[in-house]
Design a protein around this motif. Structure first.
Motif, PDB file in Angstrom:
ATOM      1  N   ASP A  25       0.733  -1.895   7.503  1.00 49.97           N
ATOM      2  CA  ASP A  25       1.312  -0.563   7.311  1.00 49.97           C
ATOM      3  C   ASP A  25       0.762   0.153   6.081  1.00 49.97           C
ATOM      4  OD1 ASP A  25       2.911  -0.123   9.441  1.00 49.97           O
ATOM      5  OD2 ASP A  25       4.810  -0.543   8.425  1.00 49.97           O
ATOM      6  N   ARG A  26       0.274  -0.621   5.128  1.00 47.54           N
ATOM      7  CA  ARG A  26      -0.105  -0.016   3.842  1.00 47.54           C
ATOM      8  C   ARG A  26      -1.525   0.532   3.821  1.00 47.54           C
ATOM      9  NH1 ARG A  26       4.381  -0.860   0.159  1.00 47.54           N
ATOM     10  NH2 ARG A  26       5.768  -1.980   1.537  1.00 47.54           N
ATOM     11  N   TRP A  27      -2.282   0.295   4.901  1.00 43.84           N
ATOM     12  CA  TRP A  27      -3.681   0.693   4.893  1.00 43.84           C
ATOM     13  C   TRP A  27      -4.005   1.494   6.145  1.00 43.84           C
ATOM     14  CZ3 TRP A  27      -5.864  -0.560   0.324  1.00 43.84           C
ATOM     15  CH2 TRP A  27      -5.243  -1.576  -0.405  1.00 43.84           C
ATOM     16  N   ASP A  28      -4.790   2.548   5.978  1.00 45.36           N
ATOM     17  CA  ASP A  28      -5.321   3.247   7.144  1.00 45.36           C
ATOM     18  C   ASP A  28      -6.427   2.386   7.726  1.00 45.36           C
ATOM     19  OD1 ASP A  28      -3.667   5.391   6.858  1.00 45.36           O
ATOM     20  OD2 ASP A  28      -5.057   6.487   5.542  1.00 45.36           O
ATOM     21  N   ILE A  29      -6.689   2.573   8.979  1.00 44.29           N
ATOM     22  CA  ILE A  29      -7.700   1.746   9.651  1.00 44.29           C
ATOM     23  C   ILE A  29      -9.052   1.785   8.905  1.00 44.29           C
ATOM     24  CG2 ILE A  29      -8.222   3.572  11.362  1.00 44.29           C
ATOM     25  CD1 ILE A  29      -8.195  -0.071  12.398  1.00 44.29           C
ATOM     26  N   ASP A  30      -9.408   2.953   8.364  1.00 44.22           N
ATOM     27  CA  ASP A  30     -10.699   3.070   7.656  1.00 44.22           C
ATOM     28  C   ASP A  30     -10.713   2.358   6.304  1.00 44.22           C
ATOM     29  OD1 ASP A  30     -11.570   4.592   9.740  1.00 44.22           O
ATOM     30  OD2 ASP A  30     -11.016   6.494   8.787  1.00 44.22           O
ATOM     31  N   GLU A  31      -9.526   2.090   5.793  1.00 42.21           N
ATOM     32  CA  GLU A  31      -9.457   1.431   4.477  1.00 42.21           C
ATOM     33  C   GLU A  31      -9.511  -0.086   4.608  1.00 42.21           C
ATOM     34  OE1 GLU A  31      -6.495   4.651   2.266  1.00 42.21           O
ATOM     35  OE2 GLU A  31      -5.655   2.948   3.353  1.00 42.21           O
ATOM     36  N   GLY A  56       4.188   1.367  11.245  1.00 39.06           N
ATOM     37  CA  GLY A  56       3.041   2.226  11.532  1.00 39.06           C
ATOM     38  C   GLY A  56       2.363   1.874  12.835  1.00 39.06           C
ATOM     39  N   GLU A  57       1.543   2.814  13.283  1.00 36.55           N
ATOM     40  CA  GLU A  57       0.809   2.583  14.530  1.00 36.55           C
ATOM     41  C   GLU A  57      -0.478   1.804  14.255  1.00 36.55           C
ATOM     42  OE1 GLU A  57       0.047   6.314  16.363  1.00 36.55           O
ATOM     43  OE2 GLU A  57       2.180   6.813  16.453  1.00 36.55           O
ATOM     44  N   GLY A  58      -0.970   1.183  15.305  1.00 37.18           N
ATOM     45  CA  GLY A  58      -2.312   0.605  15.212  1.00 37.18           C
ATOM     46  C   GLY A  58      -2.379  -0.735  14.519  1.00 37.18           C
ATOM     47  N   LYS A  62      -5.741  -2.843  13.487  1.00 36.67           N
ATOM     48  CA  LYS A  62      -6.034  -3.181  12.089  1.00 36.67           C
ATOM     49  C   LYS A  62      -6.235  -4.686  11.940  1.00 36.67           C
ATOM     50  CE  LYS A  62      -3.345   0.669  10.323  1.00 36.67           C
ATOM     51  NZ  LYS A  62      -2.080   1.034   9.666  1.00 36.67           N
ATOM     52  N   GLU A 229      -1.855  -3.336  -3.903  1.00 32.31           N
ATOM     53  CA  GLU A 229      -1.816  -2.038  -3.215  1.00 32.31           C
ATOM     54  C   GLU A 229      -1.774  -0.895  -4.224  1.00 32.31           C
ATOM     55  OE1 GLU A 229       1.661  -2.617  -0.864  1.00 32.31           O
ATOM     56  OE2 GLU A 229       0.699  -4.151   0.357  1.00 32.31           O
TER      57      GLU A 229
END
Ligand code: 1GP
Length: 246
Positions: A25-31, A56-58, A62, A229
């Motif tokens: 949840d703490r990271w966007d897919i690109d991160e 979160g989604e995804g 991830k 984080e």
């Protein structure tokens, strides 16, 4: 070599191991990719993925990205059965033994065991003990269980002994993610003097010095999540690895 064997080798050769917890949840897919690459080269010994609650989604995407990028073992640290995924090498197969909530003692395990088998993930039986840590943590709330008071070492010891006799492979002393206070070195020392089952300690460990103190007290593995984080503290990863290995 199984993940369990790899972890035991780390313990034997370095004294203690360092596991970095990644909450999807703490990271966007690109991160995800840059962060995992950073962990790969930090001196850490393994990557844990999971959370008490994933909103979160995804998350599955991830986790897949994490496993594809990781050069270290990836271990699922599941908050519930819905977090099971094929994109890990092993799972800490947890039972919340500090609580008396049957769902988290055995119910979810019965639900998830056939799925773990089907997915071909290595299960590592882990006796999970929630320790009171200054405020109600998500793990405490979600598991619907009362944590062990942080100054009652004898209660933790009795639970650890029971975990040992029941054949668990790890004991996880958990203050909860973002805990105000980590588990005390005194409790870690008490527990590890009664059992040879490797003790994992996590929750509220914000400084390498604190990690070193817990290792000195007898911890076999240290987990950090939250602290890395924080962009201002992310650089501490290498220092954690060094402090834990020394
Ligand atoms: C939580 O033990 C882990 O389950 C890590 O906790 O996020 O507080 O480091 P932190």
């Amino acid at each position: 070599m199984s993940v369990y064997e790899k972890l035991m080798e780390v313990k034997a050769s370095k004294g203690a191991g360092y596991l970095v917890l990644v909450d999807p949840d703490r990271w966007d897919i690109d991160e995800v990719e840059p962060f995992i690459k950073k962990i790969n080269s930090s001196g850490a010994d393994g990557i844990m993925v999971g959370s008490s609650l994933i909103l979160g989604e995804g998350a599955q995407r991830k986790m897949k990205r994490i496993q594809e990028t990781a050069t270290l073992p990836v271990i699922l640290f599941p908050g519930n059965v819905n977090q099971l995924t094929p994109h890990v090498d092993a799972v800490f197969f947890l039972s919340v033994i500090s609580g008396r909530n049957p769902q988290f003692l055995i119910g979810d395990q019965v639900q998830s065991a056939p799925v773990v088998r089907e997915l071909g993930i290595e299960p590592m039986a882990t006796a999970y003990m929630l320790i009171e840590s200054g405020r109600v943590t998500t793990a405490e709330f979600v598991s619907g269980s009362i944590p062990i008071p942080r100054d009652k070492d004898e209660i933790a010891v009795a639970h650890a002994l029971a975990a040992d006799y029941l054949g668990f492979k790890f004991i996880y002393l958990e203050a909860g993610s973002g805990a105000q206070y980590s588990v005390t070195p005194r409790m870690v020392k008490a527990v590890s003097s009664y059992t040879d089952v490797p003790v994992i300690v996590g929750g509220g460990i914000y400084a390498p010095e604190a990690a070193a103190e817990l290792v000195k007290a007898g911890a076999s593995f240290i987990v950090t999540g939250n602290v890395l984080e924080d962009p201002e503290k992310a650089h501490l990863m290498e220092a954690f690895a060094q402090a834990i290995h020394n």
